[in-house]
Design a protein around this motif. Structure first.
Motif, PDB file in Angstrom:
ATOM      1  N   VAL A  64     -36.669  26.091  15.628  1.00 23.08           N
ATOM      2  CA  VAL A  64     -37.634  25.625  14.756  1.00 23.08           C
ATOM      3  C   VAL A  64     -37.040  25.462  13.217  1.00 23.08           C
ATOM      4  O   VAL A  64     -37.298  24.504  12.600  1.00 23.08           O
ATOM      5  CB  VAL A  64     -39.019  26.528  14.616  1.00 23.08           C
ATOM      6  CG1 VAL A  64     -39.698  26.402  13.290  1.00 23.08           C
ATOM      7  CG2 VAL A  64     -39.700  26.779  15.669  1.00 23.08           C
ATOM      8  N   TRP A  65     -36.216  26.345  12.848  1.00 20.96           N
ATOM      9  CA  TRP A  65     -35.436  26.303  11.556  1.00 20.96           C
ATOM     10  C   TRP A  65     -34.554  25.015  11.616  1.00 20.96           C
ATOM     11  O   TRP A  65     -34.481  24.251  10.730  1.00 20.96           O
ATOM     12  CB  TRP A  65     -34.623  27.510  11.436  1.00 20.96           C
ATOM     13  CG  TRP A  65     -33.634  27.462  10.208  1.00 20.96           C
ATOM     14  CD1 TRP A  65     -34.194  27.467   9.039  1.00 20.96           C
ATOM     15  CD2 TRP A  65     -32.186  27.173  10.281  1.00 20.96           C
ATOM     16  NE1 TRP A  65     -32.952  27.356   8.163  1.00 20.96           N
ATOM     17  CE2 TRP A  65     -31.861  27.096   8.873  1.00 20.96           C
ATOM     18  CE3 TRP A  65     -31.530  27.030  11.065  1.00 20.96           C
ATOM     19  CZ2 TRP A  65     -30.669  26.870   8.615  1.00 20.96           C
ATOM     20  CZ3 TRP A  65     -29.995  26.610  11.095  1.00 20.96           C
ATOM     21  CH2 TRP A  65     -29.826  26.583   9.542  1.00 20.96           C
TER      22      TRP A  65
ATOM     23  N   THR B  38     -33.253  18.902  10.568  1.00 18.29           N
ATOM     24  CA  THR B  38     -33.043  17.375  11.252  1.00 18.29           C
ATOM     25  C   THR B  38     -34.495  16.755  11.100  1.00 18.29           C
ATOM     26  O   THR B  38     -34.026  15.483  11.634  1.00 18.29           O
ATOM     27  CB  THR B  38     -32.559  17.704  12.798  1.00 18.29           C
ATOM     28  OG1 THR B  38     -33.495  18.538  13.211  1.00 18.29           O
ATOM     29  CG2 THR B  38     -31.185  18.472  12.638  1.00 18.29           C
ATOM     30  N   GLU B  39     -35.527  17.194  10.906  1.00 14.52           N
ATOM     31  CA  GLU B  39     -36.557  16.665  10.890  1.00 14.52           C
ATOM     32  C   GLU B  39     -37.244  15.953  12.164  1.00 14.52           C
ATOM     33  O   GLU B  39     -37.825  15.096  12.425  1.00 14.52           O
ATOM     34  CB  GLU B  39     -36.766  15.369   9.765  1.00 14.52           C
ATOM     35  CG  GLU B  39     -36.475  15.625   8.627  1.00 14.52           C
ATOM     36  CD  GLU B  39     -36.597  14.395   7.483  1.00 14.52           C
ATOM     37  OE1 GLU B  39     -36.592  13.322   7.890  1.00 14.52           O
ATOM     38  OE2 GLU B  39     -36.085  14.776   6.120  1.00 14.52           O
ATOM     39  N   HIS B  40     -36.928  16.920  12.960  1.00 17.15           N
ATOM     40  CA  HIS B  40     -37.460  16.635  14.472  1.00 17.15           C
ATOM     41  C   HIS B  40     -38.539  17.523  14.776  1.00 17.15           C
ATOM     42  O   HIS B  40     -38.817  18.400  13.978  1.00 17.15           O
ATOM     43  CB  HIS B  40     -36.244  16.793  15.455  1.00 17.15           C
ATOM     44  CG  HIS B  40     -35.021  15.844  15.463  1.00 17.15           C
ATOM     45  ND1 HIS B  40     -33.700  16.313  15.858  1.00 17.15           N
ATOM     46  CD2 HIS B  40     -35.031  14.648  15.012  1.00 17.15           C
ATOM     47  CE1 HIS B  40     -32.975  15.233  15.851  1.00 17.15           C
ATOM     48  NE2 HIS B  40     -33.781  14.178  15.229  1.00 17.15           N
ATOM     49  N   PRO B  41     -39.137  17.286  15.805  1.00 22.48           N
ATOM     50  CA  PRO B  41     -40.500  18.148  16.338  1.00 22.48           C
ATOM     51  C   PRO B  41     -40.073  19.507  16.483  1.00 22.48           C
ATOM     52  O   PRO B  41     -39.163  19.791  17.102  1.00 22.48           O
ATOM     53  CB  PRO B  41     -40.955  17.408  17.148  1.00 22.48           C
ATOM     54  CG  PRO B  41     -40.560  16.044  17.322  1.00 22.48           C
ATOM     55  CD  PRO B  41     -39.330  15.952  16.420  1.00 22.48           C
TER      56      PRO B  41
END
Length: 211
Positions: free
Chosen positions: A168-169, A174-177
């Motif tokens: 999550v961090w 990376t601006e991914h889900p």
């Protein structure tokens, strides 16, 4: 890497030996050995990356100052302003007198934005070593407080939670889900633990290990 590799190794050893002493001993040796290896590797790779970059760019000054048919930007600028030969010579001599200082500024600026930039070898090695040791302690912790047969599942769960949090961090950078990144990390860990579990059972069955 530390979370996944340590989890896999400890799970396999725990299933194969059913010995808390062996598991803890293996975990401590594994974490420190791999931690030192990763620290050394990080130091050498960072140092080598900087050296390779500097080697590849050692002729930047020559290309900048080159003359003749392929004159560089300084010569082109002087030509554009139609300066006399004497003024041109004086300017180039003045520039050459400051060659080391100017080139140093150019190299530092470009290196700071290169793949090897902003990564002092000792700092990179220290961060890698400390991170590896701390991460490796996560799957090992359960075996320090619980009997080996009861510690396997908590070790897997704790490590999975840590990896999900790390995923999550990572996603915030990376601006991914976030959920996808977290689940990807957990899937890798579960695969490693599952393979290690099966290998532990197979080795125990084949060699009749009983400690």
């Amino acid at each position: 890497d530390s979370l996944v590799s340590t989890l896999g190794a400890l799970t396999g050893v725990a299933v194969g030996t059913q010995s808390g002493y062996v598991v803890v001993l293996t975990g401590v040796v594994l974490i420190f050995a791999e931690g030192l290896s990763m620290t050394a590797g990080s130091y050498l790779s960072s140092k080598s990356g900087a050296e390779v970059w500097l080697q590849e760019h050692k002729n930047d000054w020559s290309r900048l100052m080159k003359s003749g048919a392929g004159r560089g930007p300084i010569g082109a600028a002087l030509d554009a302003h139609d300066v006399s030969d004497k003024v041109r010579k004086d300017i180039l001599q003045a520039v050459e007198a400051q060659r080391k200082r100017w080139l140093g500024q150019i190299v530092r600026h470009e290196h700071a934005h290169s793949p090897a930039g902003n990564k002092l070898p000792l700092v990179a090695a220290g961060v890698m070593g400390v991170s590896y040791l701390l991460a490796g302690a996560v799957p090992l912790a359960a075996y320090l407080f619980l009997p080996v047969e009861q510690a396997i599942i908590p070790s897997v769960i704790i490590t999975a939670c840590a990896l999900f949090g790390f995923g999550v961090w990572k996603a915030t950078l990376t601006e991914h889900p976030k959920w996808k990144s977290g689940l990807e990390m957990v899937t890798v860990a579960m695969a490693a633990a599952g393979i290690a579990y099966v290998l532990g059972l197979v080795v125990r069955s084949l060699f009749g290990i009983a400690l």
